[in-house]
Design a protein around this motif. Structure first.
Motif, mmCIF file in Angstrom:
data_model
loop_
_atom_site.group_PDB
_atom_site.id
_atom_site.type_symbol
_atom_site.label_atom_id
_atom_site.label_comp_id
_atom_site.label_asym_id
_atom_site.label_seq_id
_atom_site.Cartn_x
_atom_site.Cartn_y
_atom_site.Cartn_z
ATOM 1 N N MET A 53 88.674 -22.183 49.341
ATOM 2 C CA MET A 53 88.876 -23.621 49.477
ATOM 3 C C MET A 53 89.898 -24.107 48.444
ATOM 4 N N PRO A 54 90.628 -25.176 48.761
ATOM 5 C CA PRO A 54 91.610 -25.700 47.811
ATOM 6 C C PRO A 54 90.951 -26.155 46.516
ATOM 7 N N TYR A 55 91.722 -26.063 45.433
ATOM 8 C CA TYR A 55 91.230 -26.539 44.147
ATOM 9 C C TYR A 55 92.366 -27.281 43.460
ATOM 10 N N ARG A 56 91.997 -28.114 42.467
ATOM 11 C CA ARG A 56 93.021 -28.895 41.779
ATOM 12 C C ARG A 56 93.010 -28.501 40.287
ATOM 13 N N ARG B 219 98.150 -33.390 40.094
ATOM 14 C CA ARG B 219 97.437 -34.191 41.092
ATOM 15 C C ARG B 219 97.411 -33.504 42.453
ATOM 16 N N TYR B 220 98.127 -32.364 42.575
ATOM 17 C CA TYR B 220 98.192 -31.668 43.863
ATOM 18 C C TYR B 220 97.104 -30.591 43.957
ATOM 19 N N TRP B 221 96.618 -30.365 45.177
ATOM 20 C CA TRP B 221 95.678 -29.288 45.445
ATOM 21 C C TRP B 221 96.435 -27.952 45.549
ATOM 22 N N LYS C 23 93.484 -28.443 52.955
ATOM 23 C CA LYS C 23 92.756 -27.396 53.674
ATOM 24 C C LYS C 23 93.579 -26.860 54.839
ATOM 25 N N ALA C 24 94.305 -27.748 55.510
ATOM 26 C CA ALA C 24 95.152 -27.314 56.625
ATOM 27 C C ALA C 24 96.298 -26.432 56.116
ATOM 28 N N VAL C 25 96.864 -26.821 54.955
ATOM 29 C CA VAL C 25 97.941 -26.014 54.367
ATOM 30 C C VAL C 25 97.415 -24.635 53.983
ATOM 31 N N GLU C 26 96.228 -24.592 53.389
ATOM 32 C CA GLU C 26 95.647 -23.308 52.996
ATOM 33 C C GLU C 26 95.376 -22.440 54.218
ATOM 34 N N ALA C 27 94.901 -23.044 55.285
ATOM 35 C CA ALA C 27 94.631 -22.285 56.503
ATOM 36 C C ALA C 27 95.912 -21.657 57.044
ATOM 37 N N GLY C 28 96.994 -22.429 57.013
ATOM 38 C CA GLY C 28 98.273 -21.890 57.460
ATOM 39 C C GLY C 28 98.745 -20.757 56.560
ATOM 40 N N GLY D 45 100.990 -28.872 47.908
ATOM 41 C CA GLY D 45 101.992 -29.930 47.991
ATOM 42 C C GLY D 45 101.463 -31.263 48.457
ATOM 43 N N THR D 46 100.162 -31.475 48.305
ATOM 44 C CA THR D 46 99.594 -32.743 48.759
ATOM 45 C C THR D 46 98.408 -33.132 47.877
ATOM 46 N N GLU D 47 98.135 -34.450 47.816
ATOM 47 C CA GLU D 47 96.984 -34.961 47.076
ATOM 48 C C GLU D 47 95.783 -35.156 47.996
ATOM 49 N N ASP D 48 96.012 -35.045 49.289
ATOM 50 C CA ASP D 48 94.938 -35.256 50.264
ATOM 51 C C ASP D 48 94.188 -33.940 50.484
ATOM 52 N N TYR D 49 92.880 -33.953 50.276
ATOM 53 C CA TYR D 49 92.081 -32.730 50.357
ATOM 54 C C TYR D 49 92.086 -32.137 51.766
ATOM 55 N N GLU D 50 91.899 -32.964 52.794
ATOM 56 C CA GLU D 50 91.857 -32.456 54.170
ATOM 57 C C GLU D 50 93.202 -31.831 54.555
ATOM 58 N N GLU D 51 94.278 -32.482 54.129
ATOM 59 C CA GLU D 51 95.606 -31.930 54.404
ATOM 60 C C GLU D 51 95.794 -30.615 53.654
#
Length: 355
Positions: free
Chosen positions: A1-4, A9-11, A35-40, A27-33
């Motif tokens: 899972m993403p971590y900060r 301020r970015y995950w 998670k999508a980046v990590e999945a990719g 590259g984003t501060e939004d957690y849901e976004e």
């Protein structure tokens, strides 16, 4: 899972696939976004060449040059060979899918413009790259036979510099290149070995120096009195990056500045060839200084193994091309012995007597 991480301020993502670590910023501060980046990133990681072992031809050549070739004196040659290979072979093709028919097409294409020996050197470089990828990076090897597609080469010529040619050569050489050429004649070292020789490689106390050989190896070479006398006369460069090298040349129009001699760079080899032309020495290349050293030493010692060691050959068979200089000794040995039981010797008066 993403971590900060602290201080940002970015995950970020950080995971492993088959023992290989993949990490970076989402590259984003939004957690849901995030998670999508990590999945990719996980999908890309599972298909990464270092995980699947499926590298393209271009990736194999590039990785081999980065891992091995760039640290060798022959780095320029390896880079050029790699580029030439990719002008014919499809760089994006998986290396595991290479076939003998594609290699034969490569050979046919290259033979139209260069010598067989050049084509074979390029194929050998490709082979080293593929084996490196298999051994170090777990790549899948293609089912090819590189030796089968190599072309026959004429036996390498041995061009020896005659004493008269040598005298004319030094007469027409640039003065700052004369020590460089003299060292080649005294040691039989290759061009890349001489240009990479550093002052830290010279051990005057033990009369030894360290040569960097073709293929990345090293050897200890004895310093003869002639070599020692030459080394003490050499001027050093005042430029920090060039002063550590033994052989330097005077920059044209800047006689106060000396730079490291680079193989096939700075016009040095062009000046050498111009000197050969001015001295009317035909069919002679810098590498022939190595041939000259070998034939002279073999003629003097008659010891093929000794010459082989000084040339840095791993097999004495490689040195056998110089054995022709011993033909005169063989003829003399036969003349001094009768195989039919009759020895022919000279009397004190110089006349031959039979016994």
């Amino acid at each position: 899972m993403p971590y900060r991480p602290k201080g940002t301020r970015y995950w970020h993502y950080d995971f492993q696939v088959r023992g290989r670590r993949f990490h970076g910023s989402c590259g984003t501060e939004d957690y849901e976004e995030a998670k999508a980046v990590e999945a990719g990133a996980r999908v890309e990681a599972r298909n990464a060449p270092e995980v699947t072992g499926h590298f393209s031809v271009s990736q194999a050549l590039g990785t081999y040059w980065t891992d091995i070739c760039q640290h060798q004196p022959s780095a320029r040659t390896a880079r050029s060979q790699g580029k030439m290979i990719l002008t014919v072979l499809d760089g994006i093709k998986p290396m595991s899918d290479l076939t003998n028919s594609e290699l034969m097409r490569y050979v046919a294409s290259r033979r139209a413009t260069v010598a067989n020996a050049t084509v074979n050197r390029e194929l050998q470089m490709l082979g080293r790259a593929l084996r490196h990828m298999e051994k170090i990076h777990g790549a899948a090897m293609p089912k090819i036979d590189l030796k089968a597609v190599q072309t026959a080469e004429p036996e390498e010529r041995v061009r020896e510099l005659s004493p008269a040619e040598q005298k004319r050569m030094f007469k027409h050489l640039r003065p700052d290149l004369a020590p460089f050429v003299t060292f080649a004649l005294l040691t039989g070292a290759r061009l890349s070995t001489i240009t990479e020789l550093r002052w830290s490689d010279i051990d005057h106390d033990n009369r030894r120096m360290t040569f960097r050989l073709k293929g990345g190896g090293k050897m200890k070479y004895p310093i003869s009195q002639e070599i020692a006398d030459l080394l003490v006369t050499l001027p050093r460069s005042d430029l920090p990056t060039h002063s550590r090298y033994v052989f330097t040349f005077e920059v044209q129009n800047r006689k106060d500045q000396r730079r490291k001699i680079v193989p096939n760079g700075g016009g040095i080899m062009e000046d050498f060839r111009s000197a050969m032309a001015a001295a009317e020495i035909e069919d002679f290349r810098f590498h022939d200084l190595r041939h000259t050293f070998a034939t002279r030493l073999l003629r003097h010692t008659g010891n093929l193994k000794l010459v082989s060691r000084l040339l840095g050959h791993s097999k004495v068979e490689t040195t056998a091309r110089y054995a022709h200089v011993l033909d005169g000794d063989l003829a003399h040995a036969l003349d001094s012995l009768s195989l039919m039981g009759v020895s022919r010797r000279k009397s004190r008066s110089g006349r031959k007597k039979e016994y």
